[in-house]
Design a protein around this motif. Structure first.
Motif, short mmCIF file in Angstrom:
data_model
loop_
_atom_site.label_atom_id
_atom_site.label_comp_id
_atom_site.label_asym_id
_atom_site.label_seq_id
_atom_site.Cartn_x
_atom_site.Cartn_y
_atom_site.Cartn_z
N THR A 105 -37.10 -6.87 -66.84
CA THR A 105 -37.18 -8.33 -66.84
C THR A 105 -37.07 -8.82 -68.27
N ALA A 106 -36.25 -9.85 -68.51
CA ALA A 106 -35.90 -10.22 -69.88
C ALA A 106 -35.58 -11.69 -70.00
N MET A 107 -35.47 -12.15 -71.27
CA MET A 107 -35.17 -13.54 -71.58
C MET A 107 -33.68 -13.87 -71.49
N ARG A 108 -32.84 -12.84 -71.67
CA ARG A 108 -31.40 -13.07 -71.75
C ARG A 108 -30.67 -12.13 -70.80
N PRO A 109 -29.44 -12.52 -70.40
CA PRO A 109 -28.67 -11.63 -69.53
C PRO A 109 -28.13 -10.41 -70.25
N VAL A 110 -27.97 -10.52 -71.60
CA VAL A 110 -27.42 -9.43 -72.41
C VAL A 110 -28.28 -9.28 -73.64
N PRO A 111 -28.68 -8.05 -74.02
CA PRO A 111 -29.50 -7.87 -75.23
C PRO A 111 -28.76 -8.35 -76.47
N VAL A 112 -29.52 -8.93 -77.43
CA VAL A 112 -28.92 -9.36 -78.69
C VAL A 112 -28.46 -8.15 -79.49
N ALA A 113 -29.28 -7.11 -79.54
CA ALA A 113 -28.98 -5.92 -80.33
C ALA A 113 -28.49 -4.79 -79.43
N SER A 114 -27.69 -3.90 -80.01
CA SER A 114 -27.22 -2.73 -79.28
C SER A 114 -28.39 -1.85 -78.89
N GLN A 115 -28.43 -1.45 -77.62
CA GLN A 115 -29.49 -0.56 -77.18
C GLN A 115 -29.18 0.89 -77.51
N THR A 116 -27.91 1.21 -77.68
CA THR A 116 -27.54 2.61 -77.90
C THR A 116 -27.64 3.03 -79.35
N ALA A 117 -27.58 2.08 -80.27
CA ALA A 117 -27.63 2.45 -81.69
C ALA A 117 -28.50 1.51 -82.49
N GLY A 118 -29.23 0.63 -81.83
CA GLY A 118 -29.97 -0.39 -82.54
C GLY A 118 -31.29 0.10 -83.10
N LEU A 119 -31.56 -0.33 -84.34
CA LEU A 119 -32.84 -0.03 -84.97
C LEU A 119 -33.99 -0.53 -84.10
N GLN A 120 -33.77 -1.65 -83.41
CA GLN A 120 -34.82 -2.26 -82.60
C GLN A 120 -35.18 -1.41 -81.38
N TYR A 121 -34.27 -0.51 -80.97
CA TYR A 121 -34.52 0.30 -79.78
C TYR A 121 -34.72 1.77 -80.13
N MET A 122 -35.26 2.02 -81.31
CA MET A 122 -35.51 3.40 -81.73
C MET A 122 -36.98 3.62 -82.02
N ASP A 123 -37.38 4.86 -81.95
CA ASP A 123 -38.72 5.29 -82.33
C ASP A 123 -38.59 6.25 -83.51
N PRO A 124 -39.67 6.45 -84.26
CA PRO A 124 -39.63 7.49 -85.28
C PRO A 124 -39.31 8.84 -84.64
N PRO A 125 -38.65 9.78 -85.34
CA PRO A 125 -38.31 9.71 -86.77
C PRO A 125 -36.97 9.04 -87.08
N ARG A 126 -36.08 8.88 -86.07
CA ARG A 126 -34.78 8.29 -86.36
C ARG A 126 -34.93 6.86 -86.85
N HIS A 127 -35.85 6.14 -86.27
CA HIS A 127 -36.11 4.76 -86.69
C HIS A 127 -36.51 4.72 -88.17
N THR A 128 -37.33 5.67 -88.59
CA THR A 128 -37.79 5.72 -89.98
C THR A 128 -36.61 5.94 -90.92
N LEU A 129 -35.68 6.81 -90.54
CA LEU A 129 -34.50 7.07 -91.37
C LEU A 129 -33.66 5.82 -91.54
N LEU A 130 -33.41 5.11 -90.45
CA LEU A 130 -32.57 3.91 -90.54
C LEU A 130 -33.24 2.83 -91.38
N ARG A 131 -34.52 2.66 -91.23
CA ARG A 131 -35.23 1.68 -92.08
C ARG A 131 -35.12 2.05 -93.55
N ARG A 132 -35.17 3.33 -93.83
CA ARG A 132 -35.07 3.77 -95.22
C ARG A 132 -33.69 3.43 -95.79
N VAL A 133 -32.65 3.54 -94.97
CA VAL A 133 -31.31 3.17 -95.43
C VAL A 133 -31.24 1.68 -95.74
#
Length: 432
Positions: A105-133
């Motif tokens: 259940t969501a606010m929009r019909p399509v996510p604003v950010a990519s779910q397959t490569a988005g920083l917003q849809y990641m957990d550590p440790p990959r998320h930590t690496l992208l934030r560092r970049v």
């Protein structure tokens, strides 16, 4: 005569229960109290900066409840209290990555950010690496260089407004073009390309009233423009964000899709969101003339005032990106089971009376807990430092250039955006 009682029988050895063949039974799960009913939350447009009455009700009566939003399937938990929001956003048992591929259940019909490569849809440790970049572009040196550039740009824009004469629209002359100019320089976008790129970013945050096809079209157009920008910067790396991301993708540190998603995230937070939030801050000041007068008299108070304005202004409608519980977790007596979807209401947390006494008051002397307007935990907004600089520059420049500034219309006549994810004035007529 009564019969003698029967002799006592020796206790029997316990007999193991007979169990059908197959895998062992799963461990018993906690039961907990009955779950609250699922309530539909349409997230209606609200007047000006009014807090959402639905969130006010939940804060008071049902701080952990279940809701259904306009799009997607099923229901989700909604957490509104300050401490609970901070708990969910920092506890690793609530995952952004587990949202990927689910129809929630969501606010929009399509996510604003990519779910397959988005920083917003990641957990550590990959998320930590992208934030560092991304952090390589948000260095202290870059931010120190940004402020004088931003101050000069604000001065140029306000000079143009002065030449146009009063009354003037502050959104048209300052809050619209200023964040775009700052973001353009930060990302490394050529000025001739910027307006087209920014327009597609606006469409990404359009309302739920937009069709799925229109939302997908906007997302595709934005990705195409950013992809071209990153390709053009592979052979021309620099310290701006596009150069940083292009170089990281070229060396294989991150993928092309990840670079695209990171650039989109900064565009959304650094363009449309800053414009709307900063205009809302100025509207709050113009409708609190005593606070405006105090900032004129005490310019050193500006950084503290900006922090309170970030707390006070409802910077968005509804909620953002959810999380999924990976284990059973209890919050305020409610059992959130593994697999349940959980949303955090940051705007409600910033008005939690248990944390911020008299939360509906704009108080520059507030010494309460820090606000969560930029989120909390691993997904705390990377662009927060830039947003603070921009807010301070815009407000400070307006007060310096136009010390007598005031609304040119009654507050109720200021038009606010409709059916958008980010709240803010469409226009802000002022005189001086």
């Amino acid at each position: 005569m009564p019969l003698d009682p029967a002799p006592a029988r020796p206790p029997l050895d316990p007999v193991p229960p007979v169990r059908a063949a197959g895998p062992p039974a799963p461990p018993a799960r906690a039961v907990g109290p009955p779950a609250p009913p699922v309530r539909f939350w349409p997230v209606d447009d609200l007047p000006a900066l009014d807090p959402d009455p639905f969130l006010d009700e939940l804060l008071r009566d049902e701080p952990v409840t279940r809701v259904r939003l306009p799009y997607g399937a099923g229901w989700a938990w909604l957490v509104t209290r300050y401490e609970d929001v901070r708990f969910v956003t920092s506890d690793p048992r609530f995952s952004r990555a587990h949202v990927v591929g689910r129809d929630v259940t969501a606010m929009r019909p399509v996510p604003v950010a990519s779910q397959t490569a988005g920083l917003q849809y990641m957990d550590p440790p990959r998320h930590t690496l992208l934030r560092r970049v991304v952090a390589r572009a948000f260095t202290g040196g870059n931010m120190r260089r940004l402020r004088p550039l931003a101050e000069r740009r604000a001065a140029e824009l306000l000079d143009g407004m002065a030449r146009a004469g009063a009354p003037a629209d502050l959104v048209e002359h300052l809050h619209g073009p200023f964040p775009l100019a700052v973001l353009r320089d930060f990302l490394g976008v050529a000025e001739k390309d910027w307006h087209h790129w920014a327009a597609t970013g606006e469409a990404l945050l359009s309302a739920g009233a937009e069709s799925r096809e229109r939302a997908q079209e906007a997302a595709g157009a934005t990705r195409a423009l950013i992809a071209e920008l990153l390709r053009s910067r592979r052979d021309d790396p620099g310290e701006d964000l596009a150069g940083v991301l292009a170089q990281a993708a070229a060396t294989g540190e991150i993928t092309e899709d990840e670079a695209l998603s990171l650039a989109i995230a900064v565009q959304v937070s650094g363009g449309h969101a800053v414009r709307s939030n900063s205009a809302s801050m100025m509207y709050a000041l113009l409708t609190h003339p005593g606070h405006l007068d105090r900032l004129r008299r005490e310019p050193d108070l500006l950084p503290r005032a900006v922090e309170e304005l970030f707390r006070y202004v409802p910077h968005r409608n509804g909620v953002g990106i959810p999380r999924v519980a990976t284990e059973d977790v209890e919050i305020r007596g409610r059992l959130i089971r593994a697999g349940d979807v959980v949303y955090n209401a940051y705007v409600a947390a910033n008005r939690d009376p248990g944390t911020f006494p008299d939360p509906d008051a704009l108080d520059f002397d507030r010494e309460d807990a820090p606000h969560v307007a930029f989120g909390h935990g691993p997904h705390h907004c990377l662009a927060a430092v830039m947003a603070r600089i921009e807010a301070e520059v815009m407000i400070g420049s307006v007060l310096s250039r136009f010390p007598g500034i005031r609304l040119a219309v009654p507050p109720a006549e200021v038009g606010f955006q409709l059916q958008g994810l980010i709240r803010g004035p469409r226009n802000l007529p002022v005189t001086w």
